[in-house]
Design an enzyme around this catalytic site. Structure first.
Site, PDB file in Angstrom:
ATOM      1  N   ASN A   7       0.764  -1.145  -0.037  1.00  0.00           N
ATOM      2  CA  ASN A   7       0.110  -0.041   0.019  1.00  0.00           C
ATOM      3  C   ASN A   7       0.857   1.252   0.005  1.00  0.00           C
ATOM      4  O   ASN A   7       1.457   1.616   1.032  1.00  0.00           O
ATOM      5  CB  ASN A   7      -0.801  -0.006   1.203  1.00  0.00           C
ATOM      6  CG  ASN A   7      -1.783   1.135   1.483  1.00  0.00           C
ATOM      7  OD1 ASN A   7      -1.974   2.215   0.748  1.00  0.00           O
ATOM      8  ND2 ASN A   7      -2.658   1.031   2.491  1.00  0.00           N
ATOM      9  N   ARG A  91      -2.832  -2.235  -3.155  1.00  0.00           N
ATOM     10  CA  ARG A  91      -3.858  -1.303  -2.994  1.00  0.00           C
ATOM     11  C   ARG A  91      -3.866  -0.045  -3.745  1.00  0.00           C
ATOM     12  O   ARG A  91      -2.865   0.548  -4.030  1.00  0.00           O
ATOM     13  CB  ARG A  91      -4.029  -0.842  -1.473  1.00  0.00           C
ATOM     14  CG  ARG A  91      -4.976   0.186  -1.297  1.00  0.00           C
ATOM     15  CD  ARG A  91      -4.987   0.894   0.131  1.00  0.00           C
ATOM     16  NE  ARG A  91      -6.114   1.686  -0.061  1.00  0.00           N
ATOM     17  CZ  ARG A  91      -5.976   2.754   0.907  1.00  0.00           C
ATOM     18  NH1 ARG A  91      -5.257   3.231   1.534  1.00  0.00           N
ATOM     19  NH2 ARG A  91      -7.204   3.538   0.936  1.00  0.00           N
ATOM     20  N   HIS A 180     -12.421   3.850   0.343  1.00  0.00           N
ATOM     21  CA  HIS A 180     -12.418   2.678   1.533  1.00  0.00           C
ATOM     22  C   HIS A 180     -13.506   1.432   1.156  1.00  0.00           C
ATOM     23  O   HIS A 180     -13.714   0.763   1.911  1.00  0.00           O
ATOM     24  CB  HIS A 180     -13.248   3.350   2.683  1.00  0.00           C
ATOM     25  CG  HIS A 180     -12.451   4.318   3.414  1.00  0.00           C
ATOM     26  ND1 HIS A 180     -13.222   5.525   4.018  1.00  0.00           N
ATOM     27  CD2 HIS A 180     -11.316   4.659   3.745  1.00  0.00           C
ATOM     28  CE1 HIS A 180     -12.409   6.257   4.622  1.00  0.00           C
ATOM     29  NE2 HIS A 180     -11.173   5.957   4.252  1.00  0.00           N
ATOM     30  N   ARG A 241     -10.644  16.720   7.294  1.00  0.00           N
ATOM     31  CA  ARG A 241     -11.567  17.388   6.150  1.00  0.00           C
ATOM     32  C   ARG A 241     -13.008  17.744   6.372  1.00  0.00           C
ATOM     33  O   ARG A 241     -13.625  17.313   7.464  1.00  0.00           O
ATOM     34  CB  ARG A 241     -11.658  15.906   5.122  1.00  0.00           C
ATOM     35  CG  ARG A 241     -10.255  15.671   4.245  1.00  0.00           C
ATOM     36  CD  ARG A 241     -10.330  14.571   3.635  1.00  0.00           C
ATOM     37  NE  ARG A 241      -9.466  13.538   4.381  1.00  0.00           N
ATOM     38  CZ  ARG A 241      -9.381  12.102   3.900  1.00  0.00           C
ATOM     39  NH1 ARG A 241     -10.226  11.841   2.864  1.00  0.00           N
ATOM     40  NH2 ARG A 241      -8.618  11.272   4.309  1.00  0.00           N
ATOM     41  N   GLU A 384      -8.125  -4.627   5.737  1.00  0.00           N
ATOM     42  CA  GLU A 384      -7.986  -4.371   4.445  1.00  0.00           C
ATOM     43  C   GLU A 384      -6.914  -5.139   3.552  1.00  0.00           C
ATOM     44  O   GLU A 384      -7.182  -5.679   2.580  1.00  0.00           O
ATOM     45  CB  GLU A 384      -7.711  -2.942   4.101  1.00  0.00           C
ATOM     46  CG  GLU A 384      -8.891  -2.045   4.590  1.00  0.00           C
ATOM     47  CD  GLU A 384      -8.681  -0.517   4.668  1.00  0.00           C
ATOM     48  OE1 GLU A 384      -9.027   0.095   3.623  1.00  0.00           O
ATOM     49  OE2 GLU A 384      -8.219  -0.106   5.436  1.00  0.00           O
TER      50      GLU A 384
END
Ligand code: AMP
Length: 400
Positions: A7, A91, A180, A241, A384
């Site tokens: 990743n 990923r 996600h 964010r 993940e």
């Protein structure tokens, strides 16, 4: 069969090696500060102390070179040679509308990912660099791309289209993509297993609440809707964010502050969210500590965050005509009982009854609602990497 999961971020690289015969983790690590002074690799063979290596790493290829050395090292390694690694799962953040599931990486796939750079300028370039570096260092090993956007490709136009001139969708592919996806897919499948049901028979609202945060409505195993949009800035309030805001605010701030729209977007990405409201931190542990000391803006930030999650849960229960369960996952979702309580409070009318005692738990798969709760509330640590490795095994298995 052993699988390496990679990743890559712009200056970082996370990796894991999994033995997929019994789904066990053999080693994991993190390389940071790639391309900048002070590059460092933190490698951990499971069951052993961390091995830390500081060495100049000017690019992702250098970093992966050190990772491969660590993985084959006599003391810290988990394989005698890289030939024992059957495949690499990467990923990748954005595959646009091109891929609705994981794929074997070919030149065509690389070209498609290059085309998506416009859609994910911060994420896709390092993902592509990571794949290229692995291809150079392990030319015979099959590589699989697992995309954050793929799971959400089942959304219907009524949920992914923005109400802007249709030609912008046609010309520029402006629409909701969602992110996600690997996490939402994993936890919805685990939720079905925990309920002893087939994922095709249940409706789940998944809440991935970490530094980045998103919710998804997963009905009969497929994604109906999700909260992130064209970019990962949309939807929930996050660490730094803003999540969804009235778009007119952008030009208003730009005019008032004498800055460009791109600078405002930067502020919405990096200086907003709970950090922006509180002025304290993006980390929920810091916010709760500040709240305990009477900091009202920290309290406000936590409340705004919770209310936004609640809005999406309600919206998704409406879209799916109810839900069998609500799942909390990722850093905040897995570790923050008081945030879960704030989100789930006053939802008895929707059949959601959290059990305060059961909710007082961190980081383990468990049901945290009362037995009487019509909608089960669950805590499911996301994984993940395991999902990426599982997809990789499935795709590479078909090559034989
Ligand atoms: P993630 O992006 O999934 O790694 O989540 C990171 C976030 O999880 C951090 O910014 C923290 O705000 C939050 N977090 C981690 N541990 C805890 C904890 N024990 N209590 C509250 N929040 C936590």
């Amino acid at each position: 069969m052993k699988v390496l999961v990679v990743n890559c971020g712009s200056s970082s690289l996370k990796y894991q090696v999994l033995e997929m015969d019994d789904s066990t983790l053999l080693a994991k690590g993190l390389v940071e500060r790639i391309g900048i002074d002070g590059s460092v690799m933190k490698h951990e063979k499971i069951g052993m102390d961390k091995y830390i290596l500081e060495a100049p790493m000017k690019n992702h290829k250098d970093a992966i070179g050190y990772v491969l050395e660590a993985l084959t090292d006599k003391e810290h390694g988990v394989v005698a040679s890289m030939d024992e690694i059957s495949a690499v799962g990467h990923r990748v953040v954005h595959a646009g509308e091109k891929y609705a599931s994981s794929v074997l990486i070919t030149q065509d796939v690389m070209d498609a990912l290059e085309e998506c750079i416009d859609l994910a300028p911060l994420h896709n370039p390092p993902n592509i660099l990571g794949i290229r570096a692995c291809q150079e260092l392990m030319p015979e090993t099959p590589m699989v791309g697992v995309f954050d956007t793929a799971f959400h490709q089942t959304m219907k136009p009524e949920n992914y289209l923005y109400a802007i001139p249709y030609e912008y969708y046609e010309k520029y592919k402006i629409r909701k993509y969602g992110f996600h996806g690997t996490s939402h897919k994993y936890v919805s499948m685990r939720a079905a297993a925990m309920l002893n049901k087939d994922v095709k028979d249940i409706k789940v609202v998944t809440c991935h609440l970490g530094n980045g945060a998103s919710c998804a409505a997963v009905k009969n195993g497929v994604c109906i809707d999700t909260s992130m949009g064209f970019t990962p800035l949309d939807g929930l309030v996050m660490g730094t964010r803003s999540g969804a805001i009235d778009p007119a605010v952008i030009t208003f701030i730009a005019e008032k502050e004498g800055i460009g729209a791109d600078e405002v977007i930067n502020i919405l990405n990096k200086k907003s969210g709970v950090a922006g409201i509180s002025g304290v931190s993006s980390d929920f542990r810091d916010l709760e500590e500040a709240e305990a000391q009477g900091n009202e803006r920290a309290t406000l930030a936590l409340q705004v965050f919770a209310m936004r999650v609640k809005s999406f849960i309600g919206s998704y229960m409406a879209k799916m005509n109810g839900a069998d369960c609500i799942v909390f996952t990722a850093g905040v979702g897995e570790n923050d009982p008081s945030m879960r309580k704030l989100i789930c409070s006053d939802m008895e009318g929707l059949g959601v009854e959290l059990d305060d005692e059961k909710n007082n738990v961190r980081g383990k798969e468990t049901v945290i609602s009362k037995d009487s709760s019509k909608v089960k509330v669950m805590l499911i640590p996301t994984n993940e990497e395991l999902t990426i490795a599982q997809d990789t095994v499935e795709i590479v298995g078909k090559l034989k």
